[in-house]
Design a protein around this motif. Structure first.
Motif, PDB file in Angstrom:
ATOM      1  N   GLY A   1     -20.658 -17.115  72.359  1.00 38.21           N
ATOM      2  CA  GLY A   1     -19.974 -17.856  71.301  1.00 38.21           C
ATOM      3  C   GLY A   1     -19.963 -19.346  71.566  1.00 38.21           C
ATOM      4  O   GLY A   1     -20.231 -20.154  70.660  1.00 38.21           O
ATOM      5  N   ASP A   2     -19.670 -19.729  72.798  1.00 37.91           N
ATOM      6  CA  ASP A   2     -19.659 -21.148  73.152  1.00 37.91           C
ATOM      7  C   ASP A   2     -21.045 -21.771  73.008  1.00 37.91           C
ATOM      8  O   ASP A   2     -21.194 -22.887  72.506  1.00 37.91           O
ATOM      9  N   THR A   3     -22.072 -21.039  73.443  1.00 36.61           N
ATOM     10  CA  THR A   3     -23.434 -21.558  73.363  1.00 36.61           C
ATOM     11  C   THR A   3     -23.887 -21.696  71.917  1.00 36.61           C
ATOM     12  O   THR A   3     -24.508 -22.706  71.542  1.00 36.61           O
ATOM     13  N   LEU A   4     -23.581 -20.720  71.088  1.00 36.97           N
ATOM     14  CA  LEU A   4     -23.926 -20.817  69.667  1.00 36.97           C
ATOM     15  C   LEU A   4     -23.211 -21.997  69.013  1.00 36.97           C
ATOM     16  O   LEU A   4     -23.810 -22.721  68.207  1.00 36.97           O
ATOM     17  N   ASP A   5     -21.958 -22.215  69.360  1.00 35.49           N
ATOM     18  CA  ASP A   5     -21.214 -23.352  68.831  1.00 35.49           C
ATOM     19  C   ASP A   5     -21.850 -24.668  69.268  1.00 35.49           C
ATOM     20  O   ASP A   5     -21.997 -25.592  68.469  1.00 35.49           O
ATOM     21  N   THR A   6     -22.265 -24.744  70.529  1.00 34.78           N
ATOM     22  CA  THR A   6     -22.931 -25.942  71.032  1.00 34.78           C
ATOM     23  C   THR A   6     -24.219 -26.212  70.265  1.00 34.78           C
ATOM     24  O   THR A   6     -24.498 -27.356  69.874  1.00 34.78           O
ATOM     25  N   ILE A   7     -25.000 -25.184  70.026  1.00 33.02           N
ATOM     26  CA  ILE A   7     -26.256 -25.337  69.274  1.00 33.02           C
ATOM     27  C   ILE A   7     -25.983 -25.828  67.861  1.00 33.02           C
ATOM     28  O   ILE A   7     -26.649 -26.747  67.371  1.00 33.02           O
ATOM     29  N   LEU A   8     -24.998 -25.236  67.200  1.00 37.36           N
ATOM     30  CA  LEU A   8     -24.672 -25.637  65.831  1.00 37.36           C
ATOM     31  C   LEU A   8     -24.203 -27.086  65.754  1.00 37.36           C
ATOM     32  O   LEU A   8     -24.627 -27.846  64.880  1.00 37.36           O
ATOM     33  N   VAL A   9     -23.340 -27.489  66.681  1.00 38.34           N
ATOM     34  CA  VAL A   9     -22.838 -28.860  66.699  1.00 38.34           C
ATOM     35  C   VAL A   9     -23.973 -29.827  66.990  1.00 38.34           C
ATOM     36  O   VAL A   9     -24.096 -30.873  66.343  1.00 38.34           O
ATOM     37  N   HIS A  10     -24.827 -29.480  67.932  1.00 43.23           N
ATOM     38  CA  HIS A  10     -25.969 -30.341  68.259  1.00 43.23           C
ATOM     39  C   HIS A  10     -26.874 -30.522  67.050  1.00 43.23           C
ATOM     40  O   HIS A  10     -27.284 -31.640  66.734  1.00 43.23           O
ATOM     41  N   LYS A  11     -27.182 -29.432  66.361  1.00 44.56           N
ATOM     42  CA  LYS A  11     -28.024 -29.516  65.165  1.00 44.56           C
ATOM     43  C   LYS A  11     -27.373 -30.397  64.105  1.00 44.56           C
ATOM     44  O   LYS A  11     -28.034 -31.199  63.454  1.00 44.56           O
ATOM     45  N   GLU A  12     -26.066 -30.221  63.915  1.00 41.76           N
ATOM     46  CA  GLU A  12     -25.341 -30.974  62.899  1.00 41.76           C
ATOM     47  C   GLU A  12     -25.324 -32.471  63.211  1.00 41.76           C
ATOM     48  O   GLU A  12     -25.524 -33.307  62.342  1.00 41.76           O
ATOM     49  N   ILE A  13     -25.098 -32.812  64.458  1.00 40.95           N
ATOM     50  CA  ILE A  13     -24.942 -34.221  64.838  1.00 40.95           C
ATOM     51  C   ILE A  13     -26.278 -34.892  65.154  1.00 40.95           C
ATOM     52  O   ILE A  13     -26.532 -35.999  64.703  1.00 40.95           O
ATOM     53  N   CYS A  14     -27.116 -34.229  65.900  1.00 36.86           N
ATOM     54  CA  CYS A  14     -28.324 -34.882  66.412  1.00 36.86           C
ATOM     55  C   CYS A  14     -29.575 -34.644  65.573  1.00 36.86           C
ATOM     56  O   CYS A  14     -30.519 -35.422  65.665  1.00 36.86           O
ATOM     57  N   CYS A  15     -29.592 -33.617  64.804  1.00 37.22           N
ATOM     58  CA  CYS A  15     -30.815 -33.257  64.096  1.00 37.22           C
ATOM     59  C   CYS A  15     -30.670 -33.353  62.580  1.00 37.22           C
ATOM     60  O   CYS A  15     -31.512 -32.871  61.840  1.00 37.22           O
ATOM     61  N   SER A  16     -29.599 -33.945  62.139  1.00 39.03           N
ATOM     62  CA  SER A  16     -29.321 -34.013  60.710  1.00 39.03           C
ATOM     63  C   SER A  16     -29.964 -35.239  60.086  1.00 39.03           C
ATOM     64  O   SER A  16     -30.061 -36.298  60.681  1.00 39.03           O
ATOM     65  N   ASP A  17     -30.411 -35.099  58.855  1.00 36.37           N
ATOM     66  CA  ASP A  17     -30.922 -36.239  58.087  1.00 36.37           C
ATOM     67  C   ASP A  17     -29.792 -37.177  57.697  1.00 36.37           C
ATOM     68  O   ASP A  17     -30.035 -38.286  57.223  1.00 36.37           O
ATOM     69  N   LYS A  18     -28.573 -36.749  57.896  1.00 36.55           N
ATOM     70  CA  LYS A  18     -27.403 -37.525  57.494  1.00 36.55           C
ATOM     71  C   LYS A  18     -26.994 -38.560  58.550  1.00 36.55           C
ATOM     72  O   LYS A  18     -26.014 -39.250  58.388  1.00 36.55           O
ATOM     73  N   ILE A  19     -27.737 -38.620  59.643  1.00 33.91           N
ATOM     74  CA  ILE A  19     -27.391 -39.541  60.723  1.00 33.91           C
ATOM     75  C   ILE A  19     -27.495 -40.965  60.197  1.00 33.91           C
ATOM     76  O   ILE A  19     -28.515 -41.366  59.626  1.00 33.91           O
ATOM     77  N   LYS A  20     -26.429 -41.731  60.411  1.00 35.12           N
ATOM     78  CA  LYS A  20     -26.421 -43.121  59.988  1.00 35.12           C
ATOM     79  C   LYS A  20     -26.914 -43.981  61.134  1.00 35.12           C
ATOM     80  O   LYS A  20     -26.384 -43.926  62.224  1.00 35.12           O
ATOM     81  N   LYS A  21     -27.941 -44.754  60.863  1.00 35.89           N
ATOM     82  CA  LYS A  21     -28.481 -45.647  61.895  1.00 35.89           C
ATOM     83  C   LYS A  21     -27.895 -47.036  61.708  1.00 35.89           C
ATOM     84  O   LYS A  21     -27.763 -47.510  60.592  1.00 35.89           O
ATOM     85  N   THR A  22     -27.554 -47.653  62.835  1.00 32.15           N
ATOM     86  CA  THR A  22     -27.037 -49.023  62.766  1.00 32.15           C
ATOM     87  C   THR A  22     -28.186 -49.983  63.013  1.00 32.15           C
ATOM     88  O   THR A  22     -29.126 -49.688  63.733  1.00 32.15           O
ATOM     89  N   ASP A  23     -28.117 -51.153  62.404  1.00 29.97           N
ATOM     90  CA  ASP A  23     -29.170 -52.161  62.569  1.00 29.97           C
ATOM     91  C   ASP A  23     -28.958 -52.979  63.792  1.00 29.97           C
ATOM     92  O   ASP A  23     -27.977 -53.274  64.271  1.00 29.97           O
TER      93      ASP A  23
END
Length: 59
Positions: free
Chosen positions: A37-59
């Motif tokens: 359960g912990d590992t699946l949660d880690t994978i989901l959070v990582h995908k959401e934060i690090c692999c999302s097209d929604k990531i806002k880049k700063t200039d």
């Protein structure tokens, strides 16, 4: 399956396992499923934060 059915199913599985497994086996399964359960949660959070097209880049 709704949330109440899911809870009832999981509880039924836990009861069936507790009636058919040793305490050592139950302890190992509890640890394994907690880690799963912990590992699946880690994978989901990582995908959401690090692999999302929604990531806002700063200039």
């Amino acid at each position: 399956m709704n949330s109440c059915e899911l809870v009832a199913f999981v509880s039924s599985v836990a009861c069936a396992l507790s009636n058919n497994c040793t305490e050592d086996e139950l302890a190992i399964m509890a640890a394994v499923f907690s880690q799963l359960g912990d590992t699946l949660d880690t994978i989901l959070v990582h995908k959401e934060i690090c692999c999302s097209d929604k990531i806002k880049k700063t200039d």
